[in-house]
Write a protein that holds these residues in place. Structure first.
Motif, PDB file in Angstrom:
ATOM      1  N   MET A  69       0.815  -1.219   0.000  1.00  0.00           N
ATOM      2  CA  MET A  69       0.000   0.000   0.000  1.00  0.00           C
ATOM      3  C   MET A  69       0.846   1.266   0.000  1.00  0.00           C
ATOM      4  SD  MET A  69      -1.798   0.327   3.701  1.00  0.00           S
ATOM      5  CE  MET A  69      -0.991  -0.333   5.124  1.00  0.00           C
ATOM      6  N   LEU A  70       2.156   1.142   0.301  1.00  0.00           N
ATOM      7  CA  LEU A  70       3.016   2.332   0.382  1.00  0.00           C
ATOM      8  C   LEU A  70       3.971   2.492  -0.797  1.00  0.00           C
ATOM      9  CD1 LEU A  70       3.953   2.217   4.178  1.00  0.00           C
ATOM     10  CD2 LEU A  70       2.151   3.552   3.078  1.00  0.00           C
ATOM     11  N   VAL A  71       4.243   1.443  -1.517  1.00  0.00           N
ATOM     12  CA  VAL A  71       5.171   1.519  -2.650  1.00  0.00           C
ATOM     13  C   VAL A  71       4.673   2.560  -3.652  1.00  0.00           C
ATOM     14  CG1 VAL A  71       6.083   0.267  -4.643  1.00  0.00           C
ATOM     15  CG2 VAL A  71       6.065  -0.818  -2.402  1.00  0.00           C
ATOM     16  N   GLY A  72       5.583   3.451  -4.033  1.00  0.00           N
ATOM     17  CA  GLY A  72       5.241   4.490  -4.998  1.00  0.00           C
ATOM     18  C   GLY A  72       4.678   5.764  -4.384  1.00  0.00           C
ATOM     19  N   LYS A  73       4.415   5.763  -3.093  1.00  0.00           N
ATOM     20  CA  LYS A  73       3.887   6.961  -2.411  1.00  0.00           C
ATOM     21  C   LYS A  73       5.035   7.920  -2.085  1.00  0.00           C
ATOM     22  CE  LYS A  73      -0.381   5.339  -1.744  1.00  0.00           C
ATOM     23  NZ  LYS A  73      -1.168   5.257  -2.919  1.00  0.00           N
ATOM     24  N   ASP A  74       4.693   9.171  -1.869  1.00  0.00           N
ATOM     25  CA  ASP A  74       5.671  10.209  -1.545  1.00  0.00           C
ATOM     26  C   ASP A  74       6.075  10.079  -0.070  1.00  0.00           C
ATOM     27  OD1 ASP A  74       7.120  12.502  -1.029  1.00  0.00           O
ATOM     28  OD2 ASP A  74       5.580  13.890  -1.756  1.00  0.00           O
ATOM     29  N   PRO A  75       7.330   9.723   0.221  1.00  0.00           N
ATOM     30  CA  PRO A  75       7.729   9.522   1.618  1.00  0.00           C
ATOM     31  C   PRO A  75       7.791  10.799   2.441  1.00  0.00           C
ATOM     32  CG  PRO A  75       9.640   9.352   0.194  1.00  0.00           C
ATOM     33  CD  PRO A  75       8.432   9.486  -0.706  1.00  0.00           C
ATOM     34  N   THR A  76       7.676  11.942   1.801  1.00  0.00           N
ATOM     35  CA  THR A  76       7.672  13.193   2.568  1.00  0.00           C
ATOM     36  C   THR A  76       6.315  13.459   3.202  1.00  0.00           C
ATOM     37  OG1 THR A  76       7.070  14.587   0.684  1.00  0.00           O
ATOM     38  CG2 THR A  76       9.428  14.200   1.045  1.00  0.00           C
ATOM     39  N   GLN A  77       5.321  12.678   2.827  1.00  0.00           N
ATOM     40  CA  GLN A  77       3.966  12.852   3.367  1.00  0.00           C
ATOM     41  C   GLN A  77       3.756  11.914   4.560  1.00  0.00           C
ATOM     42  OE1 GLN A  77       2.035  15.406   2.151  1.00  0.00           O
ATOM     43  NE2 GLN A  77       4.007  15.767   1.132  1.00  0.00           N
ATOM     44  N   GLN A  78       4.532  12.112   5.585  1.00  0.00           N
ATOM     45  CA  GLN A  78       4.593  11.229   6.752  1.00  0.00           C
ATOM     46  C   GLN A  78       3.224  11.007   7.394  1.00  0.00           C
ATOM     47  OE1 GLN A  78       7.764  10.028   8.114  1.00  0.00           O
ATOM     48  NE2 GLN A  78       6.468   8.651   9.265  1.00  0.00           N
ATOM     49  N   MET A 112      -2.532   6.001   6.798  1.00  0.00           N
ATOM     50  CA  MET A 112      -2.904   4.860   5.945  1.00  0.00           C
ATOM     51  C   MET A 112      -2.658   3.540   6.672  1.00  0.00           C
ATOM     52  SD  MET A 112      -1.508   5.891   2.139  1.00  0.00           S
ATOM     53  CE  MET A 112      -1.775   4.238   1.509  1.00  0.00           C
ATOM     54  N   MET A 113      -1.510   3.441   7.339  1.00  0.00           N
ATOM     55  CA  MET A 113      -1.200   2.206   8.067  1.00  0.00           C
ATOM     56  C   MET A 113      -2.152   2.007   9.242  1.00  0.00           C
ATOM     57  SD  MET A 113       2.970   1.953   8.040  1.00  0.00           S
ATOM     58  CE  MET A 113       3.317   3.634   8.585  1.00  0.00           C
ATOM     59  N   ILE A 114      -2.434   3.072   9.961  1.00  0.00           N
ATOM     60  CA  ILE A 114      -3.328   2.979  11.119  1.00  0.00           C
ATOM     61  C   ILE A 114      -4.729   2.574  10.675  1.00  0.00           C
ATOM     62  CG2 ILE A 114      -4.458   4.345  12.927  1.00  0.00           C
ATOM     63  CD1 ILE A 114      -1.748   5.916  13.105  1.00  0.00           C
ATOM     64  N   GLU A 142      -3.182  -3.918  16.917  1.00  0.00           N
ATOM     65  CA  GLU A 142      -2.899  -5.340  17.112  1.00  0.00           C
ATOM     66  C   GLU A 142      -2.997  -6.168  15.833  1.00  0.00           C
ATOM     67  OE1 GLU A 142      -6.393  -7.739  18.983  1.00  0.00           O
ATOM     68  OE2 GLU A 142      -6.493  -5.721  19.837  1.00  0.00           O
ATOM     69  N   LYS A 143      -3.702  -5.692  14.814  1.00  0.00           N
ATOM     70  CA  LYS A 143      -3.844  -6.470  13.579  1.00  0.00           C
ATOM     71  C   LYS A 143      -2.523  -6.514  12.797  1.00  0.00           C
ATOM     72  CE  LYS A 143      -6.401  -6.612   9.222  1.00  0.00           C
ATOM     73  NZ  LYS A 143      -7.316  -5.853   8.369  1.00  0.00           N
ATOM     74  N   LEU A 144      -1.956  -5.355  12.500  1.00  0.00           N
ATOM     75  CA  LEU A 144      -0.695  -5.301  11.763  1.00  0.00           C
ATOM     76  C   LEU A 144       0.514  -5.320  12.696  1.00  0.00           C
ATOM     77  CD1 LEU A 144      -1.563  -2.690   8.995  1.00  0.00           C
ATOM     78  CD2 LEU A 144      -1.513  -5.186   8.813  1.00  0.00           C
ATOM     79  N   GLY A 145       0.309  -4.908  13.915  1.00  0.00           N
ATOM     80  CA  GLY A 145       1.374  -4.867  14.905  1.00  0.00           C
ATOM     81  C   GLY A 145       1.970  -3.482  15.049  1.00  0.00           C
ATOM     82  N   ALA A 146       1.976  -2.989  16.283  1.00  0.00           N
ATOM     83  CA  ALA A 146       2.517  -1.654  16.552  1.00  0.00           C
ATOM     84  C   ALA A 146       3.991  -1.559  16.154  1.00  0.00           C
ATOM     85  CB  ALA A 146       2.334  -1.297  18.026  1.00  0.00           C
ATOM     86  N   ASN A 147       4.759  -2.625  16.393  1.00  0.00           N
ATOM     87  CA  ASN A 147       6.179  -2.588  16.038  1.00  0.00           C
ATOM     88  C   ASN A 147       6.380  -2.556  14.532  1.00  0.00           C
ATOM     89  OD1 ASN A 147       7.096  -2.517  18.662  1.00  0.00           O
ATOM     90  ND2 ASN A 147       7.251  -4.733  18.841  1.00  0.00           N
ATOM     91  N   ALA A 148       5.514  -3.261  13.796  1.00  0.00           N
ATOM     92  CA  ALA A 148       5.613  -3.231  12.328  1.00  0.00           C
ATOM     93  C   ALA A 148       5.296  -1.826  11.816  1.00  0.00           C
ATOM     94  CB  ALA A 148       4.661  -4.254  11.711  1.00  0.00           C
ATOM     95  N   ILE A 149       4.235  -1.232  12.328  1.00  0.00           N
ATOM     96  CA  ILE A 149       3.838   0.115  11.905  1.00  0.00           C
ATOM     97  C   ILE A 149       4.908   1.134  12.285  1.00  0.00           C
ATOM     98  CG2 ILE A 149       2.150   1.965  12.297  1.00  0.00           C
ATOM     99  CD1 ILE A 149       0.008  -0.284  12.509  1.00  0.00           C
ATOM    100  N   LEU A 150       5.421   1.045  13.496  1.00  0.00           N
ATOM    101  CA  LEU A 150       6.464   1.979  13.938  1.00  0.00           C
ATOM    102  C   LEU A 150       7.725   1.837  13.089  1.00  0.00           C
ATOM    103  CD1 LEU A 150       7.613   4.104  15.863  1.00  0.00           C
ATOM    104  CD2 LEU A 150       8.234   2.228  17.402  1.00  0.00           C
TER     105      LEU A 150
END
Length: 188
Positions: free
Chosen positions: A10-19, A25-27, A36-44
């Motif tokens: 879902m993030l490939v190709g997106k502008d990384p400056t748009q933090q 999007m991840m949340i 808990e679904k994707l994991g806080a450590n994965a998202i962080l």
């Protein structure tokens, strides 16, 4: 698996400056209140990687990128370091209920001056503790501070004396991490 299989596509190709947009999007993809679904450590982890990519895309250091995201302007100041000089609680085998006692060089004009002040107070503290309690009292606790056999008040007084002997009265303060959660008595 979640990073490569769910988050990355879902993030490939997106502008990384748009933090903020990418973090949201991840949340939203996670959809749970505590990630808990994707994991806080994965998202962080992905969020931090995006921060580095965003800084690189802008051609600025990471600290400047974070300051830009926070709207902190152009003046950058290093934080005042805190020096963990006395340990107690679960970090030391002494009577101190408080977990950590800090020297904070709040009157320093620069980071390097703060480092010098903290080091000088630390070494003065070692001499004071050794003179009052003997050489064993200068042994180091789990987190790098001394573990003298004193009570809470004496811990603060030792640091104040070290600040004074180092010549930094009014330029250093004492900080405490009382770790109040450690005060609970089992079964109470």
């Amino acid at each position: 698996a979640n990073v490569n299989d769910v988050i990355a596509p879902m993030l490939v190709g997106k502008d990384p400056t748009q933090q903020e947009e990418l973090d949201n999007m991840m949340i939203e993809a996670d959809g749970t209140p505590n990630k808990e679904k994707l994991g806080a450590n994965a998202i962080l982890g992905v969020s931090l990687a995006l921060s580095k990519a965003g800084a690189a895309a802008k051609g600025v250091p990471l600290y400047q990128h974070f300051a830009d995201l926070a709207g902190n302007g152009e003046k950058f100041v290093l934080p005042t370091p805190c020096f963990n000089v006395i340990n107690g609680g679960s970090h030391a085998g002494n009577r101190l209920a408080f977990q950590e006692y800090f020297v904070i060089p709040t009157g320093a004009e620069s980071f390097s001056e703060a480092m010098q002040m903290g080091c000088e107070v630390y070494h003065n503290l070692a001499k004071i503790i050794k003179a009052k309690y003997g050489g064993d009292a200068t042994l180091i606790g789990d987190e790098g501070g001394f573990a003298p056999p004193c009570d809470q008040r004496s811990g603060v007084e030792l640091i104040m004396e070290a600040i004074n002997k180092a010549g930094y009265d009014g330029k250093c303060t004492v900080g405490l991490d009382v770790a109040a959660s450690e005060f609970k008595v089992k079964g109470a």
